[in-house]
Scaffold this motif. Structure first.
Motif, PDB file in Angstrom:
ATOM      1  N   VAL A  69     -23.750  66.762  52.084  1.00 48.36           N
ATOM      2  CA  VAL A  69     -23.148  68.074  51.815  1.00 48.36           C
ATOM      3  C   VAL A  69     -23.665  68.634  50.493  1.00 48.36           C
ATOM      4  CG1 VAL A  69     -20.960  69.245  51.315  1.00 48.36           C
ATOM      5  CG2 VAL A  69     -21.100  67.631  53.197  1.00 48.36           C
ATOM      6  N   ALA A  70     -23.885  67.781  49.511  1.00 46.18           N
ATOM      7  CA  ALA A  70     -24.397  68.233  48.217  1.00 46.18           C
ATOM      8  C   ALA A  70     -25.749  68.919  48.380  1.00 46.18           C
ATOM      9  CB  ALA A  70     -24.513  67.056  47.251  1.00 46.18           C
ATOM     10  N   VAL A  71     -26.603  68.352  49.208  1.00 50.61           N
ATOM     11  CA  VAL A  71     -27.917  68.952  49.456  1.00 50.61           C
ATOM     12  C   VAL A  71     -27.747  70.271  50.202  1.00 50.61           C
ATOM     13  CG1 VAL A  71     -30.170  68.619  50.541  1.00 50.61           C
ATOM     14  CG2 VAL A  71     -29.003  66.687  49.490  1.00 50.61           C
ATOM     15  N   GLU A  72     -26.834  70.299  51.160  1.00 49.05           N
ATOM     16  CA  GLU A  72     -26.605  71.519  51.933  1.00 49.05           C
ATOM     17  C   GLU A  72     -26.103  72.657  51.040  1.00 49.05           C
ATOM     18  OE1 GLU A  72     -24.362  72.895  56.056  1.00 49.05           O
ATOM     19  OE2 GLU A  72     -23.900  70.952  55.164  1.00 49.05           O
ATOM     20  N   VAL A  73     -25.191  72.361  50.129  1.00 46.48           N
ATOM     21  CA  VAL A  73     -24.664  73.387  49.226  1.00 46.48           C
ATOM     22  C   VAL A  73     -25.763  73.883  48.284  1.00 46.48           C
ATOM     23  CG1 VAL A  73     -23.058  73.785  47.309  1.00 46.48           C
ATOM     24  CG2 VAL A  73     -22.294  72.568  49.349  1.00 46.48           C
ATOM     25  N   THR A  74     -26.531  72.970  47.732  1.00 47.04           N
ATOM     26  CA  THR A  74     -27.619  73.352  46.828  1.00 47.04           C
ATOM     27  C   THR A  74     -28.672  74.161  47.577  1.00 47.04           C
ATOM     28  OG1 THR A  74     -27.219  71.299  45.609  1.00 47.04           O
ATOM     29  CG2 THR A  74     -29.251  72.470  45.116  1.00 47.04           C
ATOM     30  N   TYR A  75     -28.942  73.798  48.819  1.00 43.61           N
ATOM     31  CA  TYR A  75     -29.876  74.555  49.658  1.00 43.61           C
ATOM     32  C   TYR A  75     -29.351  75.979  49.883  1.00 43.61           C
ATOM     33  CZ  TYR A  75     -32.403  75.992  53.865  1.00 43.61           C
ATOM     34  OH  TYR A  75     -33.154  76.693  54.781  1.00 43.61           O
ATOM     35  N   GLY A  76     -28.061  76.116  50.106  1.00 43.74           N
ATOM     36  CA  GLY A  76     -27.471  77.435  50.308  1.00 43.74           C
ATOM     37  C   GLY A  76     -27.623  78.326  49.080  1.00 43.74           C
ATOM     38  N   ILE A  77     -27.428  77.755  47.906  1.00 44.25           N
ATOM     39  CA  ILE A  77     -27.608  78.509  46.656  1.00 44.25           C
ATOM     40  C   ILE A  77     -29.070  78.910  46.494  1.00 44.25           C
ATOM     41  CG2 ILE A  77     -27.499  78.346  44.136  1.00 44.25           C
ATOM     42  CD1 ILE A  77     -24.752  78.642  45.433  1.00 44.25           C
ATOM     43  N   LYS A 110     -18.087  68.528  40.021  1.00 41.81           N
ATOM     44  CA  LYS A 110     -18.790  67.521  39.223  1.00 41.81           C
ATOM     45  C   LYS A 110     -19.684  66.643  40.087  1.00 41.81           C
ATOM     46  CE  LYS A 110     -15.497  67.507  35.525  1.00 41.81           C
ATOM     47  NZ  LYS A 110     -14.877  66.773  34.471  1.00 41.81           N
ATOM     48  N   LYS A 111     -19.504  66.734  41.403  1.00 38.81           N
ATOM     49  CA  LYS A 111     -20.348  65.974  42.324  1.00 38.81           C
ATOM     50  C   LYS A 111     -21.703  66.647  42.526  1.00 38.81           C
ATOM     51  CE  LYS A 111     -16.403  64.064  44.757  1.00 38.81           C
ATOM     52  NZ  LYS A 111     -15.694  63.957  46.021  1.00 38.81           N
ATOM     53  N   LEU A 112     -21.870  67.829  41.931  1.00 38.13           N
ATOM     54  CA  LEU A 112     -23.124  68.578  42.041  1.00 38.13           C
ATOM     55  C   LEU A 112     -23.716  68.826  40.644  1.00 38.13           C
ATOM     56  CD1 LEU A 112     -21.860  71.222  44.607  1.00 38.13           C
ATOM     57  CD2 LEU A 112     -23.371  69.308  45.090  1.00 38.13           C
ATOM     58  N   PRO A 113     -24.141  67.773  39.946  1.00 45.06           N
ATOM     59  CA  PRO A 113     -24.619  67.963  38.570  1.00 45.06           C
ATOM     60  C   PRO A 113     -25.866  68.839  38.471  1.00 45.06           C
ATOM     61  CG  PRO A 113     -25.093  65.735  39.327  1.00 45.06           C
ATOM     62  CD  PRO A 113     -24.235  66.382  40.379  1.00 45.06           C
ATOM     63  N   GLU A 114     -26.734  68.768  39.471  1.00 38.63           N
ATOM     64  CA  GLU A 114     -27.961  69.581  39.443  1.00 38.63           C
ATOM     65  C   GLU A 114     -27.626  71.063  39.547  1.00 38.63           C
ATOM     66  OE1 GLU A 114     -28.615  65.573  41.072  1.00 38.63           O
ATOM     67  OE2 GLU A 114     -27.435  67.228  41.863  1.00 38.63           O
ATOM     68  N   LEU A 115     -26.679  71.380  40.410  1.00 36.11           N
ATOM     69  CA  LEU A 115     -26.279  72.772  40.591  1.00 36.11           C
ATOM     70  C   LEU A 115     -25.562  73.296  39.350  1.00 36.11           C
ATOM     71  CD1 LEU A 115     -26.539  74.939  42.703  1.00 36.11           C
ATOM     72  CD2 LEU A 115     -24.368  74.235  43.661  1.00 36.11           C
ATOM     73  N   ALA A 116     -24.754  72.457  38.727  1.00 36.49           N
ATOM     74  CA  ALA A 116     -24.064  72.856  37.494  1.00 36.49           C
ATOM     75  C   ALA A 116     -25.077  73.123  36.380  1.00 36.49           C
ATOM     76  CB  ALA A 116     -23.073  71.779  37.076  1.00 36.49           C
ATOM     77  N   GLN A 117     -26.071  72.274  36.285  1.00 33.78           N
ATOM     78  CA  GLN A 117     -27.105  72.456  35.269  1.00 33.78           C
ATOM     79  C   GLN A 117     -27.912  73.726  35.541  1.00 33.78           C
ATOM     80  OE1 GLN A 117     -30.099  69.399  35.099  1.00 33.78           O
ATOM     81  NE2 GLN A 117     -30.550  69.822  32.959  1.00 33.78           N
ATOM     82  N   LEU A 118     -28.234  73.972  36.808  1.00 32.01           N
ATOM     83  CA  LEU A 118     -28.942  75.200  37.175  1.00 32.01           C
ATOM     84  C   LEU A 118     -28.108  76.420  36.795  1.00 32.01           C
ATOM     85  CD1 LEU A 118     -31.312  76.624  38.655  1.00 32.01           C
ATOM     86  CD2 LEU A 118     -29.949  76.435  40.742  1.00 32.01           C
ATOM     87  N   GLY A 119     -26.815  76.368  37.083  1.00 31.39           N
ATOM     88  CA  GLY A 119     -25.936  77.478  36.755  1.00 31.39           C
ATOM     89  C   GLY A 119     -25.894  77.760  35.263  1.00 31.39           C
ATOM     90  N   ARG A 120     -25.814  76.703  34.458  1.00 32.83           N
ATOM     91  CA  ARG A 120     -25.803  76.893  33.007  1.00 32.83           C
ATOM     92  C   ARG A 120     -27.123  77.474  32.514  1.00 32.83           C
ATOM     93  NH1 ARG A 120     -23.411  71.779  33.386  1.00 32.83           N
ATOM     94  NH2 ARG A 120     -25.348  70.779  32.735  1.00 32.83           N
ATOM     95  N   SER A 121     -28.216  76.957  33.032  1.00 31.99           N
ATOM     96  CA  SER A 121     -29.536  77.432  32.605  1.00 31.99           C
ATOM     97  C   SER A 121     -29.748  78.899  32.963  1.00 31.99           C
ATOM     98  CB  SER A 121     -30.643  76.597  33.253  1.00 31.99           C
ATOM     99  OG  SER A 121     -30.550  75.267  32.874  1.00 31.99           O
TER     100      SER A 121
END
Length: 183
Positions: A69-77, A110-121
């Motif tokens: 699901v984490a990959v699916e959510v990141t793919y959607g973004i 917090k289960k999506l650290p890559e997406l959180a980092q992308l959002g901050r950047s």
């Protein structure tokens, strides 16, 4: 930040997320036959360019395990980011991009650290990102020329003779034939 760099950054985060989930689910790096490893290139393709076979492969990989699901959510973004840049109307694109940046800025699990980092950047650079929709200009052509010049400079390493360097540069750029025909 031009569209190329923003999408590239999102693509990198998608890849890191896929690799992390792959490692956690299987205990090893991707191998042939692993669902997430099989879709690694498909994930970086725009949704409108996917074939039916690729769509089915994506769907099967996403439903294969709850951890995906984490990959699916990141793919959607990632796809929403591409969609914002492809909007026919600049105003619509800017609104879509702002909403996307705002949505991933905060409230990401917090289960999506890559997406959180992308959002901050992306949120830190939101002015530059949104400025693209006002101006419509990109530094992509300049980046392309700089890339070619860097490559050409790399080819020249070790040449001490200027004539040999010029000849190598002409051969590499495809301009040698024009120079010969001019004589």
């Amino acid at each position: 930040m031009d569209p190329f760099h923003v999408v590239h950054l999102a693509s990198d985060k998608l890849t890191v997320c896929r690799q992390r989930v792959q490692q956690a689910a299987t205990g090893h790096r991707g191998r042939t036959g692993d669902p997430l490893y099989g879709i690694r290139r498909t994930l970086n393709t725009g949704a409108e360019l996917l074939t039916d076979k690729q769509r089915i492969r994506l769907w099967k990989a996403f439903v294969a395990d709850d951890a995906h699901v984490a990959v699916e959510v990141t793919y959607g973004i990632y796809q929403r980011l591409i969609y914002a840049y492809e909007a026919t109307n600049r105003r619509e694109g800017k609104i879509a991009m702002y909403k996307l940046l705002k949505s991933i800025r905060a409230g990401v699990s917090k289960k999506l650290p890559e997406l959180a980092q992308l959002g901050r950047s992306l949120w830190k650079r939101r002015r530059e990102i949104l400025a693209y929709f006002d101006v419509g200009a990109s530094n992509g052509p300049v980046e392309a020329i700089n890339g070619r010049l860097e490559h050409l400079r790399g080819i020249a390493l070790g040449f001490r003779n200027l004539k040999h360097y010029i000849l190598r540069s002409l051969i590499h750029s495809g301009q040698l034939q024009n120079r010969i025909n001019a004589l």
